[in-house]
Design a protein around this motif. Sequence first.
Motif, PDB file in Angstrom:
ATOM      1  N   THR A 249      -7.783   5.051   9.520  1.00 57.95           N
ATOM      2  CA  THR A 249      -7.184   5.921   8.195  1.00 57.95           C
ATOM      3  C   THR A 249      -7.102   7.377   8.632  1.00 57.95           C
ATOM      4  OG1 THR A 249      -9.241   5.496   7.030  1.00 57.95           O
ATOM      5  CG2 THR A 249      -7.295   4.135   6.591  1.00 57.95           C
TER       6      THR A 249
ATOM      7  N   VAL B  31      -2.948  -2.332  11.090  1.00 59.84           N
ATOM      8  CA  VAL B  31      -2.381  -1.291  10.180  1.00 59.84           C
ATOM      9  C   VAL B  31      -3.076  -0.075  10.197  1.00 59.84           C
ATOM     10  CG1 VAL B  31      -1.341  -0.819   8.122  1.00 59.84           C
ATOM     11  CG2 VAL B  31      -0.968  -3.319   8.877  1.00 59.84           C
ATOM     12  N   THR B  32      -2.453   0.959  10.844  1.00 59.82           N
ATOM     13  CA  THR B  32      -3.034   2.444  10.797  1.00 59.82           C
ATOM     14  C   THR B  32      -2.221   3.147   9.762  1.00 59.82           C
ATOM     15  OG1 THR B  32      -3.509   2.196  13.217  1.00 59.82           O
ATOM     16  CG2 THR B  32      -3.692   4.332  12.187  1.00 59.82           C
ATOM     17  N   ILE B  33      -3.148   3.455   8.758  1.00 58.31           N
ATOM     18  CA  ILE B  33      -2.213   4.520   7.797  1.00 58.31           C
ATOM     19  C   ILE B  33      -2.559   6.095   8.203  1.00 58.31           C
ATOM     20  CG2 ILE B  33      -2.240   5.021   5.435  1.00 58.31           C
ATOM     21  CD1 ILE B  33      -3.162   2.207   4.685  1.00 58.31           C
TER      22      ILE B  33
ATOM     23  N   ALA C  77      -5.537  -0.564   5.202  1.00 56.41           N
ATOM     24  CA  ALA C  77      -5.542  -0.559   6.519  1.00 56.41           C
ATOM     25  C   ALA C  77      -6.613  -1.607   7.277  1.00 56.41           C
ATOM     26  CB  ALA C  77      -5.816   0.933   7.048  1.00 56.41           C
TER      27      ALA C  77
ATOM     28  N   TYR D 211      -5.839   2.865   0.785  1.00 63.16           N
ATOM     29  CA  TYR D 211      -6.215   2.781   2.215  1.00 63.16           C
ATOM     30  C   TYR D 211      -7.182   1.665   2.653  1.00 63.16           C
ATOM     31  CZ  TYR D 211      -4.766   7.756   2.508  1.00 63.16           C
ATOM     32  OH  TYR D 211      -3.941   8.735   2.411  1.00 63.16           O
TER      33      TYR D 211
ATOM     34  N   ILE E 162       3.320  -0.427   2.719  1.00 66.96           N
ATOM     35  CA  ILE E 162       2.002  -1.069   3.219  1.00 66.96           C
ATOM     36  C   ILE E 162       2.274  -2.480   3.272  1.00 66.96           C
ATOM     37  CG2 ILE E 162       0.855  -1.516   1.101  1.00 66.96           C
ATOM     38  CD1 ILE E 162      -0.685  -0.541   4.136  1.00 66.96           C
TER      39      ILE E 162
END
Length: 583
Positions: free
Chosen positions: A227, A382-384, A369, A366, A311
């Motif tokens: 994140t 999953v990169t936020i 992620a 967050y 998301i």
Amino acid sequence: MENKIYGINGPVVTVKGATSLSMMEMVYVSEERLIGEVIGISSDMTTIQCYEDTTSLRPGDPIYGSNTQMSLLLGPGILNNIFDGIERPLSQIEKQAGAFIKRGSSVSPLNPDKEWDVTISVKVGDTLGGGEVYATVQETDIILHKILLSPNLSGTVIKTAENGKYKLNDTIVSIKDASGNTHDLTLCQRWPIRTARPVKEKLTPTVPLITGQRVIDTLFPVSKGGTAAIPGGFGTGKTMTQHQLAKWCDADIIVYVGCGERGNEMSQVLQEFSELIDPKTGRPMTDRTVLIANTSNMPVAAREASIYTGITLAEYYRDMGYDVAMMADSTSRWAEALREISGRLEEMPAEEGFPAYLPSRLSEFYERAGRVETLSDAQGSVTIIGAVSPQGSDFSEPVTQNTKRFTRCFWALDKSLAYARHYPAINWMDSYSEYFTDLDPWYQQNTGDEFIEYRKQISAILQEENRLMEIVKLIGSDVLPDDQKLIIEIAKLIRVGFLQQNAFHKEDTYVPLEKQKLMMKAILFLYQKSKEIIAQNIPISKILSLGLFEKLYKMKYDIPNNRLDLFDEYIDEIDEKINRISA
């Protein structure tokens, strides 16, 4: 039981008395069937937030329940598409209603009439667990879409179709669960946006997300599944930085959420991405991108939903085993939507009028992620990367401060750098990354120990320059000894020649890690040789007259990414010229 509107306050609609509606249920408001969601229930009142414009609604208008939560349709056709905050396809709505979205527009998120070439990957008698793959579709030229069983289902395959062309809602597999119930499986499924999709295990984030942006990859790296926050005032380059990351990072799929931003910015994203060729595949960038546009002139409640829509789509592709990068631009606009709805609900405000549950909502977002092992034993992430827009560049305001609590990477944009045309305007003194411990083994294995050592030396020089500049501001640079003047000159070379990057130059818009390492090596080699010369009481003016600093300022442009052998010539030239003045 018929439910009717009792009161209307902006996007908030109330129903008086006991109702048949349940918490978080998706509802349709009035005969126009505006989409809404139940957000509060008491014995005498039900509260609904409406995701469309409530102008002209009146008390007495009906409300229809759906018996389902606010959910997305997931299946092939998501990529190379642009949706609004509640997954309505804007390109289809434009064909139906023109340039402006009509209220109550009812268009299927995914094209139900398009035929897909489907390959069935199970046979009769197979046991199928939740989240496992039962068919595949080539969604775009570069992305194979894996059709997953809903995580809430499992059973034995009792019937399969032949490989061939099928539409979205055609049955291709049938399974029987442990209770003996039969379920027909199609190419799509629904999933509630506020519920995280389950995984088998969360993994340690040990692989960096390579962005090609030197200040990020070198000084403040983020991991796949990590994140990051990009806070900055107006005009500091938040959107531009996210565009660069979306274009060049080594994620398989990009989910770009324009949350409350200006419409012209989303137009720019659309235009740039449609023209950009993906360097890894040679195909258009849109083949692996989904855009969610909820601009500032769209209903404020849908802005709040758009982040969850993004998301959820990212998690869906993660479950197929892909690395997904989600850009949220900007979470401040999302927080402002929370604040507006909270005010309409007459909730007790907390700091700066934001609701007291702002930190928990940010953490929920967050927390979704991560790098994971999926239910089908694949690995995905999953990169936020969330932009934050503090008013007046005040990083002490609640959204920025709470975002810092839940992200491990902080890329602070500096307006003085931006106004000096230093991009990316990431301030190397205020920014940080907490991923070094997790990522250093990867850097050692893939770039050698030198990369980490060079990074430490570069950081130390920048820190020392910051300390020296305090003295320079007071008494000027002329009184400094030559070894300290050298630090200031090298730090300037690092700032301008290395950290500053030109997004519009073909050699500088994306820089591979190996070139980043060699650029640091050349700068530090010049520093070491110069330090040796100054120790022999040779003035720094002689070193500066050699033209080596000017040459290194331009090496990012002069050395192509595919001619890294030229760095050897630069090192030899530095060695030869400095040895000549010491002889």
